[in-house]
Write a protein that holds these residues in place. Structure first.
Motif, short mmCIF file in Angstrom:
data_model
loop_
_atom_site.label_atom_id
_atom_site.label_comp_id
_atom_site.label_asym_id
_atom_site.label_seq_id
_atom_site.Cartn_x
_atom_site.Cartn_y
_atom_site.Cartn_z
N ASN A 157 0.83 -1.20 0.00
CA ASN A 157 0.00 0.00 0.00
C ASN A 157 0.87 1.25 0.00
O ASN A 157 0.68 2.16 -0.83
CB ASN A 157 -0.91 -0.03 1.23
CG ASN A 157 -1.63 1.28 1.49
OD1 ASN A 157 -1.85 2.07 0.58
ND2 ASN A 157 -1.96 1.52 2.74
N MET A 158 1.83 1.31 0.90
CA MET A 158 2.69 2.48 1.00
C MET A 158 3.49 2.69 -0.28
O MET A 158 3.57 3.81 -0.80
CB MET A 158 3.64 2.34 2.19
CG MET A 158 4.59 3.54 2.34
SD MET A 158 5.72 3.38 3.73
CE MET A 158 6.75 2.01 3.17
N LEU A 159 4.08 1.62 -0.79
CA LEU A 159 4.94 1.75 -1.97
C LEU A 159 4.14 2.15 -3.21
O LEU A 159 4.58 3.00 -4.00
CB LEU A 159 5.67 0.43 -2.22
CG LEU A 159 6.73 0.05 -1.16
CD1 LEU A 159 7.32 -1.32 -1.47
CD2 LEU A 159 7.83 1.11 -1.10
N ILE A 160 2.95 1.58 -3.39
CA ILE A 160 2.11 1.93 -4.54
C ILE A 160 1.66 3.38 -4.45
O ILE A 160 1.74 4.15 -5.42
CB ILE A 160 0.89 0.99 -4.64
CG1 ILE A 160 1.33 -0.45 -5.00
CG2 ILE A 160 -0.10 1.51 -5.69
CD1 ILE A 160 1.90 -0.60 -6.38
N GLY A 161 1.17 3.77 -3.26
CA GLY A 161 0.70 5.15 -3.09
C GLY A 161 1.82 6.16 -3.24
O GLY A 161 1.66 7.19 -3.90
N TRP A 162 2.98 5.84 -2.64
CA TRP A 162 4.13 6.74 -2.74
C TRP A 162 4.64 6.83 -4.17
O TRP A 162 4.84 7.93 -4.70
CB TRP A 162 5.24 6.24 -1.82
CG TRP A 162 6.57 6.91 -2.04
CD1 TRP A 162 6.97 8.14 -1.60
CD2 TRP A 162 7.68 6.39 -2.80
NE1 TRP A 162 8.24 8.41 -2.01
CE2 TRP A 162 8.71 7.35 -2.75
CE3 TRP A 162 7.90 5.19 -3.49
CZ2 TRP A 162 9.94 7.17 -3.38
CZ3 TRP A 162 9.11 5.01 -4.11
CH2 TRP A 162 10.12 5.98 -4.06
N ALA A 163 4.83 5.69 -4.81
CA ALA A 163 5.41 5.67 -6.16
C ALA A 163 4.48 6.29 -7.19
O ALA A 163 4.93 7.00 -8.10
CB ALA A 163 5.76 4.24 -6.55
N SER A 164 3.17 6.03 -7.07
CA SER A 164 2.24 6.58 -8.06
C SER A 164 2.24 8.10 -8.03
O SER A 164 2.12 8.75 -9.08
CB SER A 164 0.82 6.04 -7.81
OG SER A 164 0.36 6.41 -6.51
N GLY A 165 2.40 8.68 -6.83
CA GLY A 165 2.47 10.13 -6.75
C GLY A 165 3.83 10.66 -7.15
O GLY A 165 3.93 11.63 -7.91
#
Length: 371
Positions: free
Chosen positions: A117-125
């Protein structure tokens, strides 16, 4: 509460496409999100939830009511149907998480889905995935280091163990256990959406290795869904001129649409569940009101998360909000539930908390670049 009203008044008084909201609003929103995400299941912590589907539905009712109140407070801005998808993704991930916990236990499951969750949210932004505008920071190396340390801190907390809980072994044991004691070997990690991280150790029969692999895959998928929740609302905010001329930079303007997606998708899943159960769902009456209260608290936390994303960018807010609730949950576990004690546990908690503080400091020092 006064602080929350101050933030609401500050954000609602801004014009629709205002871009330079003070950063302190974003950081205060992070604090609100962390406190409420880390505490949202405490009201329901000692009540049985059955298989969790009824509990989740009533929790989503509380979430939707919170969204309605916020929508009225911000004077019912334009409703963007695209944001419904974010709510549907969250509900689907949460349904998967109930299944995954019973396969791999809460600790490993949450480590997988919260990290994803953290990596997807961080990377997408940060990298501008899914059509988003890349959210840059002044010092990228500090941001990368902070995110890496945040991942490591979750692994450290896996070493925490609590005093063994005495549970009656009955034919319907998994329908009678409280929400915070509903799975075998539980350990703590981080969460944004979701379940409070309380730790316990319960003996359970061995699970087939292939089933565990399936559980890990499903936990990762749940984490991906959680990480994509904000993509629709962020996409709309990133395209105010070419596609969404009336788009607002105020994250609170997207709360009701997202929460409506959560409520109606939860209702759909619940109807399917009732049909599957032959109109005999597991419902524990004493857990209904706590579930609604938990939903209200979660709704407040998610609203803070939305504001933080709008003000700070996902590259800053996602790591901060996803690492914070675990520490709050551990404090509840120590001082309220009395489940964590002992020098060894305290040393592990101190080390993991120190890592999270270092991570948070590095992420904050990386500084978002206003767009």
């Amino acid at each position: 509460m006064n602080l929350l009203l101050t933030i609401l008044n500050t954000t609602t008084s801004q014009p629709p496409v205002e871009a330079n909201t003070p950063l302190w609003i974003g950081y205060i929103s992070v604090i609100i999100a962390v406190l409420f995400f880390g505490s949202n299941l405490v009201p329901a912590g000692k009540y049985p939830i059955g298989d969790g589907l009824s509990f989740q539905f009533f929790m989503c009712c509380g979430i939707w009511m919170t969204g309605l109140v916020i929508d009225l407070f911000v004077k019912s801005p334009q409703f963007f149907p695209l944001v419904l998808i974010g709510g549907i993704l969250w509900t689907t991930g949460n349904i998967l998480s109930l299944l995954v916990i019973r396969i791999n236990g809460l600790g490993m499951s949450m480590l997988l889905w919260c990290t994803t969750n953290m990596l997807i949210g961080w990377a997408s932004g940060h990298f501008g995935w899914f059509g988003l505008i890349p959210e840059n920071v002044e010092k990228p190396i500090l941001n990368y280091m902070g995110v890496t340390i945040a991942c490591v801190s979750g692994i450290v907390f896996l070493a925490i163990r609590t005093v063994k809980q005495e549970i009656d072994i009955t034919a319907n044991i998994e329908e009678q256990q409280p929400i915070l004691h509903s799975s075998p070997p539980i350990v703590t990690t981080t969460s944004n959406d979701a379940p409070i991280e309380i730790v316990t150790t319960i003996d359970s029969p061995p699970i087939n290795i292939y089933l565990r692999i399936v559980g890990c895959i499903l936990a990762t998928i749940a984490g991906i869904f959680f990480g994509l929740v904000f993509i629709p609302s962020t996409y709309i905010q990133d395209h105010p001129y070419d596609q969404y001329q009336t788009a607002s930079k105020n994250g609170l303007h997207y709360v009701f649409a997202m929460y409506s997606g959560i409520f109606f998708s939860s209702m759909f899943y619940y109807i399917v569940y009732i049909a599957y159960k032959g109109n005999r769902p597991y419902i524990h009456v004493q857990s209904i009101f706590p579930a609604i209260i938990s939903g209200i608290m979660w709704g407040i936390a998610q609203a803070g998360f939305l504001v933080a994303n709008s003000v700070l960018s996902q590259a800053i807010s996602f790591p901060l909000v996803t690492i914070g609730p675990g520490t709050i949950a551990i404090l509840w576990s120590i001082f309220y539930f009395k489940e964590i004690s002992g020098r060894r546990n305290y040393l592990i908690i101190s080390g993991g908390t120190l890592l999270r503080l270092i991570s948070a400091v590095l992420i904050i020092l990386s500084k978002p670049i206003p767009r």
